[in-house]
Design an enzyme around this catalytic site. Structure first.
Site, PDB file in Angstrom:
ATOM      1  N   ASN A 310      44.161  -6.561 -15.081  1.00 17.08           N
ATOM      2  CA  ASN A 310      42.719  -6.120 -14.937  1.00 17.08           C
ATOM      3  C   ASN A 310      42.371  -6.777 -13.388  1.00 17.08           C
ATOM      4  OD1 ASN A 310      40.068  -5.458 -15.738  1.00 17.08           O
ATOM      5  ND2 ASN A 310      39.642  -7.792 -15.910  1.00 17.08           N
ATOM      6  N   ASP A 353      55.412 -19.944 -18.642  1.00 12.09           N
ATOM      7  CA  ASP A 353      54.549 -20.838 -19.584  1.00 12.09           C
ATOM      8  C   ASP A 353      53.508 -21.475 -18.368  1.00 12.09           C
ATOM      9  OD1 ASP A 353      53.191 -22.738 -20.766  1.00 12.09           O
ATOM     10  OD2 ASP A 353      55.061 -23.840 -21.352  1.00 12.09           O
ATOM     11  N   ASP A 372      41.986 -16.324 -14.895  1.00 10.64           N
ATOM     12  CA  ASP A 372      41.332 -15.720 -15.896  1.00 10.64           C
ATOM     13  C   ASP A 372      41.748 -16.263 -17.184  1.00 10.64           C
ATOM     14  OD1 ASP A 372      39.424 -14.291 -17.315  1.00 10.64           O
ATOM     15  OD2 ASP A 372      40.116 -12.410 -17.127  1.00 10.64           O
ATOM     16  N   CYS A 402      35.868 -18.193 -20.055  1.00  4.06           N
ATOM     17  CA  CYS A 402      34.939 -17.584 -21.251  1.00  4.06           C
ATOM     18  C   CYS A 402      34.605 -19.098 -21.998  1.00  4.06           C
ATOM     19  CB  CYS A 402      35.722 -16.740 -22.217  1.00  4.06           C
ATOM     20  SG  CYS A 402      37.119 -17.261 -22.652  1.00  4.06           S
TER      21      CYS A 402
END
Length: 450
Positions: A310, A353, A372, A402
Site C-alpha cells: 500500500n 518477524d 503501518d 489503528c
C-alpha cells in the site's frame, strides 16, 4: 501425598437497575458513570454521552447496559440506522461526525500525555487538519456471520451483536458500499439450502475494481451447487472465491482483484489479505504520507508492516529503493509480485518477524522509515531504532496507527533521549478511516534533529 481442593463457588452478581449521570467518555467511547453511593462501582456503558442522565442495568463488576436516557445531551442526534441498537458494528452513530473526530483527537492527546510524548504545560502537539471521510457508504469490505437454522430451514446472514454470538440479520448496512449487500442479497437464494448453508462459515464481500464474494466453507460443496455459483458469477459479473481450512481458490473465470495506488499502479491481492476498509481515505492517507516523508531519488526507504505494498509502491515511485518488510509470508510475496507486475526493479520484499527484526536482516541503512502496524504496535521496530548507531538512524519516520495506546507507547520510545533518539514530531493528524465507530486511525511523522 495428594491434596484435593474443592473449587470455590463463584458469586454471581445480581443485575440492578440504577440511575446515574455520565461524566465523560473513555478511550473506547464508553460512557463513564461514577459511583453515586458508597459500595457501588464506576460503570462503563456504551451508547450514552457526557452530561446525560441515564437509567442502566449493571453487568459484571464495572459494565452496564443502557436502558433509558432520562435527560439527553444536546449533542445527541437521531440515529440513521435501524439496526444500531442491536448490531455490534457501529457504536458511535448517536453523535455527529465532527464531535466524533474531536473525541478521537482528545483520546490521542490524553494518551500522548500519559506516555510522556508531550507535556501540555510546556509544549503542544503539531496537529494538522484531520483527513475526513464520507460519513456513510465508505466501507469497501464487510465480513458477515452466517448460521443455518435447521428447524426453520433458513440461513441467517448478518453482523454479530456486541459481545455476543447472536446474529442480527440485515438487508443493508449504511456504512457499507451499496453493491456489497446487494451482491450478498442476490446470492442468498443459492446459499439458502441445507446442502450449502450447513457447510458455510462466514461471507466476506469486497469491492475494489470489481465485486468479490469470499465464501468460507467447512467442507466441499456438491456439484450442482458449484454449477449454480458458477452461473451466478457469470450473470452478476462478481468473482466468487472459496476458502476451506487449508485452501483458497477462485471459481473458474474469477479474476484476481486489485486496488489502485495513488499513481495508478495495480495492487493485486487475494480475498482475506489485509486491505484498508475505506478506499477513499486510504488514497488521501497515502498521499499525505508521501507529502510528509518527502522521499527523493537519492534515498533508501524501509516500509515495515508493508502488507501488499500500500505504501511500498508509491514510495518506490519516488525513492531510490524500497525494502518492504512484512510478517506474513504470503503478503510479502504479493508485494514482490505487485512490484514486478508494475515494472518496478527498485522494490524488494522481505518476510521477517517484526518483533525480532535486526539491522543485519535489513542490510544497508535507510533514510526514511514507514510503519503501518496492526493493533499490537511496533515495539520490535522501536527496539531496532534504539540499537542502531545514530548515523544509521532514519532522517524521518512515518507511523500510521489503528491503536492510539500502542502508538503513544511507541512514539514515546522513539523520542527517548536516554536511548540517543533525537527526534521531534513534525506532523500529526487523525484519519477518519472508521466513521460511526470509536476506532481511531492516526498518522505521526518524526524528524531527526540536525
Amino acid at each position: 501425598m495428594a491434596q484435593f481442593f474443592k473449587p470455590q463457588k463463584r458469586n454471581k452478581s445480581v443485575s440492578k437497575t440504577l440511575k446515574g449521570q455520565v461524566s465523560a467518555l473513555d478511550h473506547q467511547a464508553r460512557a463513564v458513570v461514577r459511583a453515586a453511593v458508597k459500595g457501588q462501582s464506576t460503570r462503563f456503558i456504551m451508547g450514552a454521552l457526557p452530561g446525560e442522565v441515564i437509567e442502566y442495568k449493571t453487568a459484571g463488576k464495572h459494565s452496564g447496559h443502557l436502558e433509558r436516557i432520562l435527560e439527553p445531551s444536546s449533542d445527541r442526534r437521531e440515529v440513521p440506522c435501524e439496526y444500531y441498537a442491536s448490531c455490534g458494528g457501529c457504536d458511535f452513530q448517536h453523535i455527529d461526525e465532527q464531535k466524533q473526530l474531536a473525541h478521537k483527537r482528545q483520546v490521542v492527546e490524553e494518551l500522548f500525555q500519559k506516555f510522556g510524548v508531550f507535556n501540555p504545560q510546556t509544549s503542544s502537539l503539531p496537529w494538522q487538519e484531520p483527513l475526513v471521510s464520507e460519513p456513510m457508504r465508505y466501507r469497501r469490505r464487510v465480513r458477515l456471520a452466517t448460521r443455518w437454522l435447521g428447524k426453520e430451514q433458513k440461513l441467517l446472514i448478518g453482523f454479530r451483536e456486541a459481545q455476543s454470538h447472536h446474529i442480527v440479520p440485515i438487508e443493508d448496512c449504511l456504512v457499507a458500499d451499496e453493491i456489497l449487500l446487494h451482491c450478498v442479497n442476490t446470492l442468498y437464494p443459492l446459499l439458502n439450502t441445507s446442502t450449502v448453508a450447513s457447510k458455510l462459515g462466514h461471507i466476506e464481500a469486497i469491492n475494489t475494481n470489481t465485486p468479490v464474494i469470499l465464501l468460507r466453507i467447512t467442507e466441499a460443496l456438491p456439484g450442482d451447487a458449484m454449477q449454480a455459483l458458477q452461473e451466478w458469477q457469470t450473470v452478476n459479473k462478481t468473482n466468487i472465491w472459496l476458502q476451506s481450512e487449508n485452501d483458497l481458490q477462485p471459481l473458474a473465470g474469477a479474476a484476481m482483484p486489485f486496488d489502485t495506488s495513488i499513481d495508478g499502479d495495480k495492487l493485486y491481492f487475494q480475498p482475506g489479505d489485509f486491505l484498508q476498509v475505506n478506499g477513499g481515505i486510504n488514497q488521501r492517507m497515502v498521499q499525505q504520507a508521501m507529502d510528509w516523508l518527502k522521499p527523493e531519488k537519492t534515498q533508501r526507504v524501509y516500509d515495515f508492516f508493508a502488507g501488499i505494498g500500500n505504501f511500498s509502491l508509491p514510495l518506490a515511485r519516488r525513492a531510490q529503493s524500497v525494502l518492504a518488510v512484512e510478517g506474513v509470508y504470503r503478503m510479502a510475496e504479493q508485494t514482490r509480485i505487485n512490484a514486478e507486475s508494475n515494472g518496478m526493479d527498485n522494490l524488494s520484499s522481505l518476510s521477517a518477524d517484526l518483533n525480532e527484526i535486526t539491522a543485519s536482516d535489513l542490510g544497508k541503512p535507510a533514510d526514511l522509515w514507514c510503519l503501518d502496524p496492526a493493533r499490537p504496535g511496533a515495539e520490535g521496530v522501536v527496539k531496532l531504532l534504539h540499537k542502531l548507531k545514530p548515523e544509521h538512524r532514519p532522517q524521518r519516520i512515518l507511523y500510521v496507527s489503528c491503536a492510539p495506546d500502542t502508538l503513544a507507547r511507541d512514539i514515546a520510545g522513539m523520542l527517548t533521549e536516554s536511548k540517543g533518539c533525537n527526534y521531534r514530531i513534525i506532523g500529526l493528524s487523525t484519519v477518519d478511516m472508521f466513521p460511526q465507530t470509536h476506532h481511531i486511525e492516526t498518522m505521526v511523522c518524526l524528524e531527526r534533529a540536525s
